[in-house]
Design a protein around this motif. Structure first.
Motif, PDB file in Angstrom:
ATOM      1  N   GLY A 110     196.558  64.786  31.362  1.00 47.84           N
ATOM      2  CA  GLY A 110     196.412  66.210  31.631  1.00 47.84           C
ATOM      3  C   GLY A 110     196.322  67.072  30.386  1.00 47.84           C
ATOM      4  N   TYR A 111     196.646  66.511  29.225  1.00 49.95           N
ATOM      5  CA  TYR A 111     196.505  67.240  27.957  1.00 49.95           C
ATOM      6  C   TYR A 111     195.085  67.038  27.433  1.00 49.95           C
ATOM      7  CZ  TYR A 111     201.550  67.951  27.511  1.00 49.95           C
ATOM      8  OH  TYR A 111     202.852  68.347  27.699  1.00 49.95           O
ATOM      9  N   VAL A 112     194.479  68.117  26.942  1.00 50.68           N
ATOM     10  CA  VAL A 112     193.142  68.058  26.354  1.00 50.68           C
ATOM     11  C   VAL A 112     193.155  68.901  25.086  1.00 50.68           C
ATOM     12  CG1 VAL A 112     190.695  68.562  26.680  1.00 50.68           C
ATOM     13  CG2 VAL A 112     192.073  67.821  28.633  1.00 50.68           C
ATOM     14  N   LEU A 113     192.706  68.313  23.992  1.00 51.19           N
ATOM     15  CA  LEU A 113     192.589  69.019  22.714  1.00 51.19           C
ATOM     16  C   LEU A 113     191.103  69.193  22.429  1.00 51.19           C
ATOM     17  CD1 LEU A 113     194.143  70.077  20.158  1.00 51.19           C
ATOM     18  CD2 LEU A 113     193.679  67.830  19.156  1.00 51.19           C
ATOM     19  N   VAL A 114     190.682  70.447  22.204  1.00 56.14           N
ATOM     20  CA  VAL A 114     189.270  70.742  21.953  1.00 56.14           C
ATOM     21  C   VAL A 114     189.147  71.675  20.748  1.00 56.14           C
ATOM     22  CG1 VAL A 114     188.540  70.447  24.358  1.00 56.14           C
ATOM     23  CG2 VAL A 114     189.297  72.685  23.578  1.00 56.14           C
ATOM     24  N   PRO A 115     188.025  71.607  20.030  1.00 55.29           N
ATOM     25  CA  PRO A 115     187.786  72.549  18.937  1.00 55.29           C
ATOM     26  C   PRO A 115     187.722  73.976  19.488  1.00 55.29           C
ATOM     27  CG  PRO A 115     186.265  70.716  18.788  1.00 55.29           C
ATOM     28  CD  PRO A 115     186.947  70.606  20.113  1.00 55.29           C
ATOM     29  N   TYR A 116     188.174  74.922  18.666  1.00 59.25           N
ATOM     30  CA  TYR A 116     188.201  76.328  19.079  1.00 59.25           C
ATOM     31  C   TYR A 116     187.849  77.194  17.881  1.00 59.25           C
ATOM     32  CZ  TYR A 116     190.179  80.751  20.765  1.00 59.25           C
ATOM     33  OH  TYR A 116     190.366  82.048  21.134  1.00 59.25           O
ATOM     34  N   LYS A 117     186.881  78.054  18.049  1.00 64.07           N
ATOM     35  CA  LYS A 117     186.374  78.925  16.989  1.00 64.07           C
ATOM     36  C   LYS A 117     185.926  78.087  15.793  1.00 64.07           C
ATOM     37  CE  LYS A 117     188.586  83.157  18.453  1.00 64.07           C
ATOM     38  NZ  LYS A 117     189.323  84.328  18.088  1.00 64.07           N
ATOM     39  N   LYS A 118     186.062  78.598  14.578  1.00 67.63           N
ATOM     40  CA  LYS A 118     185.532  77.890  13.395  1.00 67.63           C
ATOM     41  C   LYS A 118     186.309  76.630  13.047  1.00 67.63           C
ATOM     42  CE  LYS A 118     183.339  81.780  11.145  1.00 67.63           C
ATOM     43  NZ  LYS A 118     183.259  82.580   9.941  1.00 67.63           N
ATOM     44  N   ASN A 119     187.562  76.769  12.705  1.00 68.13           N
ATOM     45  CA  ASN A 119     188.347  75.610  12.240  1.00 68.13           C
ATOM     46  C   ASN A 119     189.597  75.369  13.069  1.00 68.13           C
ATOM     47  OD1 ASN A 119     186.601  75.071  10.063  1.00 68.13           O
ATOM     48  ND2 ASN A 119     187.557  76.705   8.881  1.00 68.13           N
ATOM     49  N   GLY A 120     189.631  75.933  14.268  1.00 69.95           N
ATOM     50  CA  GLY A 120     190.833  75.816  15.069  1.00 69.95           C
ATOM     51  C   GLY A 120     190.700  74.846  16.223  1.00 69.95           C
ATOM     52  N   TYR A 121     191.760  74.751  16.992  1.00 67.60           N
ATOM     53  CA  TYR A 121     191.809  73.878  18.157  1.00 67.60           C
ATOM     54  C   TYR A 121     192.574  74.574  19.265  1.00 67.60           C
ATOM     55  CZ  TYR A 121     190.210  70.139  15.138  1.00 67.60           C
ATOM     56  OH  TYR A 121     189.459  69.380  14.291  1.00 67.60           O
ATOM     57  N   GLN A 122     192.289  74.171  20.485  1.00 68.18           N
ATOM     58  CA  GLN A 122     193.046  74.597  21.648  1.00 68.18           C
ATOM     59  C   GLN A 122     193.627  73.361  22.303  1.00 68.18           C
ATOM     60  OE1 GLN A 122     190.407  76.697  24.343  1.00 68.18           O
ATOM     61  NE2 GLN A 122     191.241  78.660  23.696  1.00 68.18           N
ATOM     62  N   LEU A 123     194.855  73.488  22.765  1.00 64.23           N
ATOM     63  CA  LEU A 123     195.488  72.423  23.533  1.00 64.23           C
ATOM     64  C   LEU A 123     195.673  72.945  24.946  1.00 64.23           C
ATOM     65  CD1 LEU A 123     196.771  69.591  23.571  1.00 64.23           C
ATOM     66  CD2 LEU A 123     198.958  70.708  23.090  1.00 64.23           C
ATOM     67  N   LYS A 124     195.114  72.211  25.885  1.00 63.30           N
ATOM     68  CA  LYS A 124     195.212  72.591  27.292  1.00 63.30           C
ATOM     69  C   LYS A 124     196.067  71.569  28.029  1.00 63.30           C
ATOM     70  CE  LYS A 124     190.533  74.486  27.246  1.00 63.30           C
ATOM     71  NZ  LYS A 124     189.197  74.433  27.866  1.00 63.30           N
ATOM     72  N   LYS A 125     196.775  72.057  29.031  1.00 58.72           N
ATOM     73  CA  LYS A 125     197.541  71.185  29.926  1.00 58.72           C
ATOM     74  C   LYS A 125     197.108  71.528  31.334  1.00 58.72           C
ATOM     75  CE  LYS A 125     201.014  68.591  31.416  1.00 58.72           C
ATOM     76  NZ  LYS A 125     200.847  67.235  31.676  1.00 58.72           N
TER      77      LYS A 125
END
Length: 132
Positions: A110-125
Protein backbone atom coordinates in the motif's frame (compact mmCIF):
# COMPACT_ATOMS: atom_id res chain seq x y z
CA UNK A 1 39.59 6.63 63.06
CA UNK A 2 35.88 7.47 63.02
CA UNK A 3 36.56 9.98 60.26
CA UNK A 4 38.29 7.32 58.12
CA UNK A 5 35.44 4.83 58.57
CA UNK A 6 32.86 7.51 57.78
CA UNK A 7 34.69 8.60 54.61
CA UNK A 8 35.18 4.98 53.50
CA UNK A 9 31.48 4.25 53.99
CA UNK A 10 30.50 7.33 52.02
CA UNK A 11 32.90 6.41 49.21
CA UNK A 12 31.65 2.82 48.98
CA UNK A 13 28.03 4.00 49.10
CA UNK A 14 28.62 6.37 46.20
CA UNK A 15 30.19 3.54 44.18
CA UNK A 16 27.17 1.31 44.73
CA UNK A 17 24.82 4.17 43.77
CA UNK A 18 26.82 4.90 40.61
CA UNK A 19 26.69 1.24 39.56
CA UNK A 20 22.87 1.26 39.63
CA UNK A 21 22.52 4.30 37.33
CA UNK A 22 21.77 3.86 33.64
CA UNK A 23 24.78 3.67 31.36
CA UNK A 24 24.65 6.30 28.64
CA UNK A 25 24.88 4.75 25.22
CA UNK A 26 24.04 1.35 26.68
CA UNK A 27 20.90 1.00 24.58
CA UNK A 28 22.32 -0.85 21.59
CA UNK A 29 19.88 -2.75 19.41
CA UNK A 30 20.46 -6.15 17.80
CA UNK A 31 22.64 -4.51 15.12
CA UNK A 32 24.72 -2.48 17.58
CA UNK A 33 22.99 0.83 16.79
CA UNK A 34 22.68 3.25 19.72
CA UNK A 35 19.14 4.62 19.71
CA UNK A 36 19.79 7.32 22.33
CA UNK A 37 22.40 8.79 19.97
CA UNK A 38 19.86 8.87 17.12
CA UNK A 39 21.08 5.79 15.28
CA UNK A 40 18.88 3.19 13.61
CA UNK A 41 19.75 0.28 11.36
CA UNK A 42 19.48 0.64 7.58
CA UNK A 43 18.81 -2.61 5.73
CA UNK A 44 20.04 -1.12 2.46
CA UNK A 45 23.26 0.39 3.81
CA UNK A 46 23.78 -2.50 6.24
CA UNK A 47 24.96 0.01 8.82
CA UNK A 48 23.74 2.28 11.60
CA UNK A 49 22.52 5.64 10.32
CA UNK A 50 20.88 8.79 11.60
CA UNK A 51 17.72 9.32 9.60
CA UNK A 52 17.77 13.08 10.18
CA UNK A 53 21.18 13.28 8.46
CA UNK A 54 20.02 11.64 5.22
CA UNK A 55 19.87 13.63 1.96
CA UNK A 56 16.26 12.82 1.12
CA UNK A 57 13.82 13.89 3.82
CA UNK A 58 10.06 14.17 3.37
CA UNK A 59 7.69 16.15 5.60
CA UNK A 60 4.37 14.82 6.83
CA UNK A 61 1.51 16.38 4.84
CA UNK A 62 -1.29 16.23 7.44
CA UNK A 63 0.15 15.65 10.92
CA UNK A 64 -2.33 14.23 13.43
CA UNK A 65 -0.81 16.23 16.28
CA UNK A 66 1.27 19.39 16.70
CA UNK A 67 4.47 17.51 15.88
CA UNK A 68 5.26 17.24 12.16
CA UNK A 69 7.29 14.13 11.53
CA UNK A 70 9.96 13.60 8.92
CA UNK A 71 10.44 10.53 6.73
CA UNK A 72 13.88 9.65 5.41
CA UNK A 73 14.47 7.81 2.14
CA UNK A 74 17.57 5.82 1.17
CA UNK A 75 18.00 4.22 -2.25
CA UNK A 76 20.07 1.19 -3.12
CA UNK A 77 22.98 1.85 -5.48
CA UNK A 78 21.07 0.37 -8.43
CA UNK A 79 17.92 2.37 -7.50
CA UNK A 80 15.83 -0.83 -7.47
CA UNK A 81 15.02 -0.55 -3.77
CA UNK A 82 14.03 2.37 -1.57
CA UNK A 83 14.19 2.18 2.21
CA UNK A 84 11.72 4.49 3.92
CA UNK A 85 11.81 5.40 7.60
CA UNK A 86 8.37 6.56 8.79
CA UNK A 87 6.88 6.77 12.26
CA UNK A 88 4.10 4.32 11.28
CA UNK A 89 6.71 1.59 10.85
CA UNK A 90 7.93 1.99 14.44
CA UNK A 91 11.61 1.19 14.83
CA UNK A 92 11.78 -0.63 11.51
CA UNK A 93 11.96 0.67 7.98
CA UNK A 94 9.93 -0.26 4.92
CA UNK A 95 11.72 -1.60 1.85
CA UNK A 96 9.94 -0.59 -1.37
CA UNK A 97 10.78 -2.20 -4.72
CA UNK A 98 10.82 -0.39 -8.05
CA UNK A 99 8.16 -1.60 -10.44
CA UNK A 100 8.85 -2.01 -14.14
CA UNK A 101 12.08 -1.29 -15.98
CA UNK A 102 12.44 2.47 -16.30
CA UNK A 103 9.47 3.47 -14.14
CA UNK A 104 10.45 5.48 -11.11
CA UNK A 105 7.82 4.07 -8.79
CA UNK A 106 8.62 2.00 -5.70
CA UNK A 107 5.87 -0.04 -3.97
CA UNK A 108 5.09 -2.34 -1.05
CA UNK A 109 1.98 -3.07 1.05
CA UNK A 110 0.00 0.00 0.00
CA UNK A 111 3.02 2.33 0.20
CA UNK A 112 4.06 4.01 -3.06
CA UNK A 113 7.05 6.33 -3.51
CA UNK A 114 6.98 8.52 -6.64
CA UNK A 115 9.03 11.46 -7.93
CA UNK A 116 7.49 14.85 -7.13
CA UNK A 117 8.37 18.20 -8.68
CA UNK A 118 12.06 18.69 -9.62
CA UNK A 119 14.09 16.76 -7.05
CA UNK A 120 11.49 15.65 -4.56
CA UNK A 121 9.40 12.60 -3.79
CA UNK A 122 5.95 11.82 -2.49
CA UNK A 123 5.12 8.88 -0.28
CA UNK A 124 1.56 7.63 -0.54
CA UNK A 125 -0.26 5.12 1.63
CA UNK A 126 -3.37 3.57 0.08
CA UNK A 127 -3.28 6.29 -2.63
CA UNK A 128 -3.23 9.18 -0.11
CA UNK A 129 -0.16 11.43 0.04
CA UNK A 130 1.27 11.20 3.56
CA UNK A 131 4.77 12.69 3.04
CA UNK A 132 6.34 14.95 0.40
Amino acid sequence: MKKTILLSTMFLGSLVFAQKGAIKGGDKDAHGCIGSAGYTYSQIKKDCIRTFEQKIKLTEVAPKDSYTSIAAVIFSKDMKKAEVFVKDAGERSIILTRTGGKAKVWKKDGYVLVPYKKNGYQLKKDNIVIYQ
